[in-house]
Design an enzyme around this catalytic site. Structure first.
Site, PDB file in Angstrom:
ATOM      1  N   ASN B 393       0.880  -1.122   0.067  1.00  0.00           N
ATOM      2  CA  ASN B 393      -0.119   0.074   0.076  1.00  0.00           C
ATOM      3  C   ASN B 393       0.985   1.187  -0.018  1.00  0.00           C
ATOM      4  O   ASN B 393       1.067   1.836  -1.227  1.00  0.00           O
ATOM      5  CB  ASN B 393      -0.992   0.133   1.231  1.00  0.00           C
ATOM      6  CG  ASN B 393      -1.950   1.197   1.283  1.00  0.00           C
ATOM      7  OD1 ASN B 393      -1.738   2.037   0.392  1.00  0.00           O
ATOM      8  ND2 ASN B 393      -2.696   1.358   2.101  1.00  0.00           N
ATOM      9  N   ASP B 394       1.406   1.577   1.218  1.00  0.00           N
ATOM     10  CA  ASP B 394       2.124   3.048   1.307  1.00  0.00           C
ATOM     11  C   ASP B 394       3.257   3.017   0.271  1.00  0.00           C
ATOM     12  O   ASP B 394       3.634   4.066   0.126  1.00  0.00           O
ATOM     13  CB  ASP B 394       2.568   3.030   2.644  1.00  0.00           C
ATOM     14  CG  ASP B 394       1.428   3.290   3.743  1.00  0.00           C
ATOM     15  OD1 ASP B 394       0.587   3.991   3.192  1.00  0.00           O
ATOM     16  OD2 ASP B 394       1.806   2.971   4.751  1.00  0.00           O
TER      17      ASP B 394
END
Lengths: 102, 464
Positions: B393-394
């Site tokens: 994600n990040d």
């Protein structure tokens, strides 16, 4: 004047840090996990000290406090040595190159 | 009995073999040979120790028994452990190195005669300093690794634990360790030795609790480094070259890995160590307005990929959690049969420890020459048709490049958004570890696949 043996050990230590620095930078990032498990295994060479402590008891009293700590440390280090090298072996065996076209 | 000089030479040889063991890891081909060198070095070191003591009557059998017990436990763990649990295993192993260092230091303190360090209450000053350092660092490594292990295992919450006055308290304890070492060396009091150990255990614990789950790659590398310094400290005490060389190698290895991990997150080492990251950012994301998201199913995903000519896969910690690596490989096999080019892109901090993703992919029989690091592959996203983000994600968030206000601004990210289309497998829209929304979710060319990573991958394979 004689040089204190400590200085020699310190020299070995400092030079080894530099060796470590260059050797570890050359490790490919995909093998960083095996790197950690193998460093785990080799740092357990501390078992050397544990064995000395374990064998230091006198013949009539094998289990004095000091040697008991030695024995325990032997087991702990042995877990790491066997566990570390074997799990590294297991991981490295999985890294395979692409098979040539079928 | 081996003379001291001869055994010193053998210890040197085993030190050199350990260097070769690490050197071998520069490529997968030479790595297995490297591991063999490591094992050889260890056998030499242990054999030489036995021979140099030369006393095979007392306690020898007991030593062998303890060695065997430990060895069996270690071997059992090594064969049973699933690859997804490697971070926990490594943290656990670090704690054992730390504890072993503490025990050896205690043994040496109680019975210095055995190590030629003087007599109890009258230990050589230099040795006592080295011993204290080894014991303190070992104790910190032990308790710190135990916390890291509990967090990784999920027994303890991965979220940072912070309280008021945390940093001053830690600073105070660290200073007290130095003072205690000084007092110990001037008085040789065994009480002070025990207090020093207790305080060191405490600080190891306090140092790790404020650090959150996704910062674990840094923590594990750091503890790796500590275990090395502890070994080196004991090595000085025992005047053992193998131990000094190894300690220095492991110490610098862990330090370099921590550096690489910090760089992967664009954060300073101190920022990670001080902890608390990810705990305070939650509020900002909730106030944001609902933005439209395109979501799809396995069928849509399969359609997109079938029509692609190149696909890049971006795995993350979620893949490890869902154990989706095998399902992923099967999907890729099907894609390859359709003449679609597939490669994998790995961010340096993907997963919970350095190289975590690479091991999982290797386990699933993905050839390592299809797996690329961030710098190697980042330019290829622009030419790829589909990016398949699974469990990351990040590390894909374009905000890191565009929004200077963002906590992850400046962090190197994978340029996933440059792909023609992005498939994002995720359970929900919840923000990642950094607590910030991922802009990628709302892009025109992104299709969200809300499902368990493993199940979704299997479904896509069926539809291909």
């Amino acid at each position: 004047m004689e040089i204190d043996p400590f200085i020699f050990r310190l020299s070995i230590f400092i030079l080894s840090i530099f060796i470590g620095y260059y050797v570890v930078w050359s490790v490919t990032p995909s093998l960083h996990t095996p790197l950690m498990s193998v460093t785990n295994a080799i740092s357990s060479v501390i078992i050397v000290g544990a064995i000395i402590a374990g064998l230091a008891g006198s013949s009539d009293n094998i289990f004095n406090t000091s040697s008991i700590f030695g024995f325990l440390a032997i087991s702990l280090a042995a877990i790491n040595i066997f566990g570390g090298f074997l799990v590294t072996q297991r991981m490295l065996a999985m890294y395979k190159k692409k098979k040539k076209d079928k | 009995m081996l003379s001291a000089n001869l055994s010193a030479i053998f210890y040197l040889i085993s030190g050199v073999l350990f260097i070769l063991a690490l050197r071998g890891l520069s490529s997968p081909e030479t790595s297995r040979q490297g591991n063999f060198f490591g094992i050889l070095g260890m056998i030499i070191a242990i054999t030489v120790t036995f021979l140099s003591i030369g006393n095979f009557s007392t306690g020898f059998v007991v030593v062998l028994i303890f060695l065997l017990i430990g060895g069996l436990i270690g071997a059992f763990i090594a064969y049973k452990i699933p690859m997804t649990a490697m971070p926990e295993l490594v943290a656990g192993f670090h704690s054992l190195v730390g504890l072993a260092a503490v025990f050896v230091a205690i043994a040496a303190f109680l019975n210095p005669n055995a190590f030629n360090l003087g007599s109890p209450g009258n230990i050589k000053l230099g040795s006592l300093i080295e011993m204290s350092i080894g014991a303190a660092v070992g104790a910190i490594t032990f308790s710190g690794s135990v916390i890291a292990f509990l967090k990784l295992q999920g027994i303890m919450s991965g979220s940072p634990i912070t309280f008021k006055g945390q940093h001053p308290l830690n600073a105070l304890i660290l200073i007290s360790i130095i003072v205690l070492t000084y007092l110990l060396c001037s008085t040789q009091s065994s009480n002070l030795f025990w207090i020093l150990l207790a305080v060191s255990f405490l600080i190891g614990f306090l140092l790790i609790i404020p650090i959150g789950g996704a910062d674990m790659p840094v923590v594990i590398s750091m503890l790796n480094s500590y275990s090395g310094w502890a070994a080196a400290g004991i090595g000085f005490t025992l005047e053992n070259t193998a131990l000094i060389i190894t300690g220095a190698l492991v110490g610098s290895s862990g330090a370099i890995l921590s550096y690489i991990m910090c760089k992967g997150m664009n954060r300073s080492f101190f920022n990670v160590i001080l902890g608390g990251f990810g705990a305070t950012e939650q509020s900002s994301s909730q106030s944001k307005e609902q933005r439209p998201v395109k979501s799809g199913n396995a069928d849509d995903a399969a359609f997109l990929m079938k029509n692609a000519s190149s696909v890049i896969i971006v795995p993350g910690y979620g893949m490890a959690v869902a154990q989706a690596q095998h399902a992923l490989r099967e999907m890729v096999d099907t894609l390859k049969k359709n003449d679609i080019k597939v490669s994998y892109a790995i961010h340096p901090v993907a997963g919970r420890m350095p190289g975590h993703m690479n091991v999982l992919l290797a386990e699933a029989n993905v050839p390592y020459d299809e797996v690329f690091e961030l710098e190697e592959i980042n330019n290829d996203f622009a030419n790829a048709d589909v990016a398949f983000v699974i469990g990351a994600n990040d590390v894909t968030n374009p905000v890191a490049k565009t929004d200077p206000q963002s906590p992850i601004y400046g962090m190197p990210v994978l340029d996933v958004e440059k792909c023609k289309s992005v498939l994002f497998v995720k359970r929900s829209l919840s923000p990642g570890y950094a607590g910030i929304d991922n802009d990628l979710f709302y892009k025109e060319n992104t299709l969200m696949l809300f499902a368990d990573a493993k199940k979704m991958t299997e479904d896509i394979t069926k539809n291909l």
